[in-house]
Design a protein around this motif. Structure first.
Motif, PDB file in Angstrom:
ATOM      1  N   TYR A   1       5.812  15.601  75.219  1.00  0.00           N
ATOM      2  CA  TYR A   1       7.079  16.795  75.838  1.00  0.00           C
ATOM      3  C   TYR A   1       5.901  17.239  76.548  1.00  0.00           C
ATOM      4  N   GLY A   2       4.788  17.537  76.889  1.00  0.00           N
ATOM      5  CA  GLY A   2       3.700  18.833  77.257  1.00  0.00           C
ATOM      6  C   GLY A   2       3.995  19.469  76.524  1.00  0.00           C
ATOM      7  N   ALA A   3       3.915  19.638  74.816  1.00  0.00           N
ATOM      8  CA  ALA A   3       3.920  20.817  74.261  1.00  0.00           C
ATOM      9  C   ALA A   3       3.367  21.112  73.655  1.00  0.00           C
ATOM     10  N   ASP A   4       1.735  21.242  73.588  1.00  0.00           N
ATOM     11  CA  ASP A   4       0.398  20.484  72.949  1.00  0.00           C
ATOM     12  C   ASP A   4       0.583  22.220  71.910  1.00  0.00           C
ATOM     13  N   ALA A   5       0.868  22.869  72.445  1.00  0.00           N
ATOM     14  CA  ALA A   5       0.657  24.615  71.913  1.00  0.00           C
ATOM     15  C   ALA A   5       0.977  24.692  70.923  1.00  0.00           C
ATOM     16  N   PHE A   6       2.447  23.978  70.571  1.00  0.00           N
ATOM     17  CA  PHE A   6       3.124  23.963  69.508  1.00  0.00           C
ATOM     18  C   PHE A   6       3.090  23.280  68.325  1.00  0.00           C
ATOM     19  N   ILE A   7       1.824  22.798  68.041  1.00  0.00           N
ATOM     20  CA  ILE A   7       0.790  22.260  67.145  1.00  0.00           C
ATOM     21  C   ILE A   7       0.251  23.191  66.162  1.00  0.00           C
ATOM     22  N   VAL A   8       0.641  24.818  66.701  1.00  0.00           N
ATOM     23  CA  VAL A   8       0.192  25.465  66.080  1.00  0.00           C
ATOM     24  C   VAL A   8       1.030  26.120  64.779  1.00  0.00           C
ATOM     25  N   ASN A   9       1.737  26.447  65.604  1.00  0.00           N
ATOM     26  CA  ASN A   9       3.531  26.279  64.928  1.00  0.00           C
ATOM     27  C   ASN A   9       3.598  25.696  63.469  1.00  0.00           C
ATOM     28  N   ILE A  10       3.666  24.311  64.152  1.00  0.00           N
ATOM     29  CA  ILE A  10       3.970  22.901  63.116  1.00  0.00           C
ATOM     30  C   ILE A  10       3.454  23.423  61.964  1.00  0.00           C
ATOM     31  N   LEU A  11       1.346  22.891  61.948  1.00  0.00           N
ATOM     32  CA  LEU A  11       0.573  22.471  61.317  1.00  0.00           C
ATOM     33  C   LEU A  11       0.706  24.264  60.326  1.00  0.00           C
ATOM     34  N   GLY A  12       0.889  25.428  60.922  1.00  0.00           N
ATOM     35  CA  GLY A  12       0.991  26.498  60.097  1.00  0.00           C
ATOM     36  C   GLY A  12       1.820  26.638  58.971  1.00  0.00           C
ATOM     37  N   ILE A  13       3.524  26.166  59.834  1.00  0.00           N
ATOM     38  CA  ILE A  13       4.630  26.785  58.785  1.00  0.00           C
ATOM     39  C   ILE A  13       3.749  25.537  57.336  1.00  0.00           C
ATOM     40  N   SER A  14       4.617  24.388  57.863  1.00  0.00           N
ATOM     41  CA  SER A  14       4.283  23.005  57.266  1.00  0.00           C
ATOM     42  C   SER A  14       3.350  23.097  55.818  1.00  0.00           C
ATOM     43  N   LEU A  15       2.001  23.820  56.527  1.00  0.00           N
ATOM     44  CA  LEU A  15       0.892  23.682  55.844  1.00  0.00           C
ATOM     45  C   LEU A  15       0.907  24.756  54.510  1.00  0.00           C
ATOM     46  N   ILE A  16       1.299  25.856  55.473  1.00  0.00           N
ATOM     47  CA  ILE A  16       0.657  27.227  54.541  1.00  0.00           C
ATOM     48  C   ILE A  16       2.392  27.470  53.623  1.00  0.00           C
ATOM     49  N   ARG A  17       3.410  26.992  54.099  1.00  0.00           N
ATOM     50  CA  ARG A  17       5.203  26.730  53.245  1.00  0.00           C
ATOM     51  C   ARG A  17       5.076  25.785  52.151  1.00  0.00           C
ATOM     52  N   GLU A  18       4.119  24.776  52.326  1.00  0.00           N
ATOM     53  CA  GLU A  18       5.237  24.226  51.699  1.00  0.00           C
ATOM     54  C   GLU A  18       3.994  22.765  51.474  1.00  0.00           C
ATOM     55  N   LEU A  19       3.708  22.206  52.292  1.00  0.00           N
ATOM     56  CA  LEU A  19       2.144  21.451  51.854  1.00  0.00           C
ATOM     57  C   LEU A  19       1.024  21.550  50.984  1.00  0.00           C
ATOM     58  N   GLY A  20       1.007  22.915  51.651  1.00  0.00           N
ATOM     59  CA  GLY A  20      -0.301  23.150  50.746  1.00  0.00           C
ATOM     60  C   GLY A  20      -0.314  23.495  49.402  1.00  0.00           C
ATOM     61  N   PRO A  21       0.616  24.847  48.752  1.00  0.00           N
ATOM     62  CA  PRO A  21       0.992  24.431  47.240  1.00  0.00           C
ATOM     63  C   PRO A  21       2.094  23.258  47.129  1.00  0.00           C
ATOM     64  N   VAL A  22       2.457  22.427  46.803  1.00  0.00           N
ATOM     65  CA  VAL A  22       3.313  21.449  46.902  1.00  0.00           C
ATOM     66  C   VAL A  22       1.983  20.172  45.851  1.00  0.00           C
ATOM     67  N   LEU A  23       0.667  20.081  47.620  1.00  0.00           N
ATOM     68  CA  LEU A  23       0.218  19.499  47.573  1.00  0.00           C
ATOM     69  C   LEU A  23      -1.543  19.627  46.287  1.00  0.00           C
ATOM     70  N   ALA A  24      -1.459  20.923  46.337  1.00  0.00           N
ATOM     71  CA  ALA A  24      -2.298  21.310  44.878  1.00  0.00           C
ATOM     72  C   ALA A  24      -1.773  21.415  43.766  1.00  0.00           C
ATOM     73  N   ALA A  25      -0.569  21.705  43.552  1.00  0.00           N
ATOM     74  CA  ALA A  25       0.161  21.158  42.544  1.00  0.00           C
ATOM     75  C   ALA A  25       0.616  20.299  41.969  1.00  0.00           C
ATOM     76  N   ILE A  26       1.008  19.242  42.978  1.00  0.00           N
ATOM     77  CA  ILE A  26       0.871  17.542  42.522  1.00  0.00           C
ATOM     78  C   ILE A  26      -0.729  17.259  42.026  1.00  0.00           C
ATOM     79  N   LEU A  27      -1.566  17.583  42.813  1.00  0.00           N
ATOM     80  CA  LEU A  27      -2.939  17.149  42.144  1.00  0.00           C
ATOM     81  C   LEU A  27      -3.885  17.633  41.084  1.00  0.00           C
TER      82      LEU A  27
END
Length: 444
Positions: free
Chosen positions: A264-290
């Motif tokens: 879709y030519g939306a290359d710049a939105f990768i920052v938004n998706i990575l930022g929200i998913s990693l900072i809000r959900e995946l970072g804490p959950v991944l660290a807690a599982i480890l």
């Protein structure tokens, strides 16, 4: 047909039908598919012949010669009679057929009864066998319905093999009838176990709050040395593995997102998706599982070993509170360490995602770093930090709970450690889902 092929030859003599067993009845020869199929078909045909021979008109003969026919004749290598190895009375054909007809509901019992009838109406000769092992003897014994034929001629060594098989062969147990109460009872047991574990966790949580209040009142008596040691083992030693896993997760996630955004030519939105998913959900959950798999299992194993070595009993005798010395230092250490490990894991994941975004989409690191604060609100980092504190306390409580419930044996120690890891990961995911529902409008 080769001479070693297992087979049964039927001969009609003036004294009646004679079944001569020939060939090599060993596991090597019997396990061949073609040989086993042919032999099975031959044994089934003998069962059919025995079924017709067991009809009532055939079974109405007098029993004048029964006493002589019911002796098992053992013939030695020289062909002379050696006497019956076992004197077992054999029922007449009519009575055995009547028993098989009354037990038609059980297919296996009926087949055994029919085979038993056929075995007692004919004469068997095993002296022509080349070799006989326990598998071949088991085949014959099952065909005979686990009973000795009325007339049997065999060598002494063959008799010993058959007697061993007869001694150790048992009929398979019948499957118990289905009990509709069993699933209900099992469900009730699981519910009571869940309530018991929940009550234990609530008790630990309440005791932890009381111990923290006692620590505030008397800080000099606190277990500060234990706390500092747990901070090092739970936090500093976990940095390499959490950084590595976080970095790889960021790379994988960035590559997958790039494949979709490029369409879709939306290359710049990768920052938004990575930022929200990693900072809000995946970072804490991944660290807690480890941490749950690494430190939660260690907590359960440490306390469980203390149970096995009777150190917990010694602490009770000395008047040392287990909650104050064992549970509280670990809970406080994980509560302090988890937010730091969560931020560390998130930074490593963002670094991996930034590098993957540059390689796959050409997004420069400077653009990624400048666009990240505008794409991710600070409330997401605050929420992630709060979740991490809750994750750390829950992991410590679950680990201590299962460690204190370990019985003084090694098997219980292994089961408790496994249950601790599984429960900790499950609790982390459930609490994260709860946070996602409660704070769905924060930072988005």
């Amino acid at each position: 047909m080769e001479e070693s092929t297992p087979r049964i030859e039927t001969q009609d003599t003036p004294e009646g039908r004679l079944l001569v067993v020939r060939g090599t009845w060993t596991a090597t020869h019997l396990t061949g598919r073609a040989v086993w199929t042919a032999l099975t078909a031959q044994l089934e045909s003998l069962n059919v012949d025995a079924r017709f021979a067991a009809e009532p008109p055939q079974a109405s003969t007098t029993a004048s010669g029964d006493s002589a026919a019911h002796a098992v004749t053992s013939v030695g290598a020289n062909g002379r009679s050696a006497g019956p190895p076992q004197a077992r009375p054999a029922p007449s054909g009519g009575s055995a057929a009547h028993e098989a007809a009354n037990d038609e509901a059980d297919v296996r019992s009926a087949a055994h009864a029919v085979a038993s009838v056929g075995a007692h109406l004919v004469r068997w000769d095993l002296r022509a066998l080349e070799k006989l092992d326990y598998l071949g003897a088991q085949v014959l014994w099952r065909h005979w319905g686990q009973r000795w034929p009325a007339q049997l001629q065999l060598a002494p060594d063959q008799r010993e093999v058959l007697q061993s098989v007869a001694r150790f062969t048992v009929s398979p147990a019948k499957r118990p009838p289905f009990d509709w109460r069993a699933p209900v009872i099992l469900l009730g047991q699981r519910v009571f176990e869940l309530l018991d574990h929940s009550k234990g966790l609530v008790r630990l949580l309440g005791q932890l709050l009381l111990d923290i209040l006692s620590l505030f009142r008397h800080p000099r008596r606190g277990p500060w040395r234990d706390l500092s040691g747990h901070l090092y083992h739970f936090g500093a030693t976990a940095l390499p593995i959490t950084a590595l896993v976080g970095f790889l997760i960021g790379v994988v996630l960035a590559y997958l997102i790039a494949q979709q955004l490029r369409q879709y030519g939306a290359d710049a939105f990768i920052v938004n998706i990575l930022g929200i998913s990693l900072i809000r959900e995946l970072g804490p959950v991944l660290a807690a599982i480890l941490i749950a798999g690494r430190s939660g299992s260690a907590i359960t194993a440490q306390i469980g070993v203390m149970r096995v070595t009777e150190e917990l009993d010694a602490m009770r005798v000395m008047g040392i509170a287990k909650g104050y010395r064992l549970v509280m230092p670990r809970a406080l250490a994980l509560a302090l360490v988890m937010p730091l490990i969560s931020v560390w894991t998130t930074l490593a994941a963002l670094l991996g995602g930034m590098l993957a975004a540059q390689v796959s989409m050409g997004v420069t690191p400077s653009f990624f770093i400048n666009a990240l604060p505008a794409a991710v609100d600070v409330a997401n980092l605050t929420l992630a930090t709060g979740k991490s504190v809750v994750f750390g306390v829950l992991i410590a409580l679950v680990g201590c709970h299962y460690g204190l419930r370990v019985k003084p044996n090694t098997e219980s120690l292994g089961q408790g450690t496994t249950a601790s890891v599984v429960t900790s990961i499950t609790v982390v995911i459930l609490v994260d889902a709860l946070f996602a529902v409660l704070f769905k409008g924060v930072g988005i």
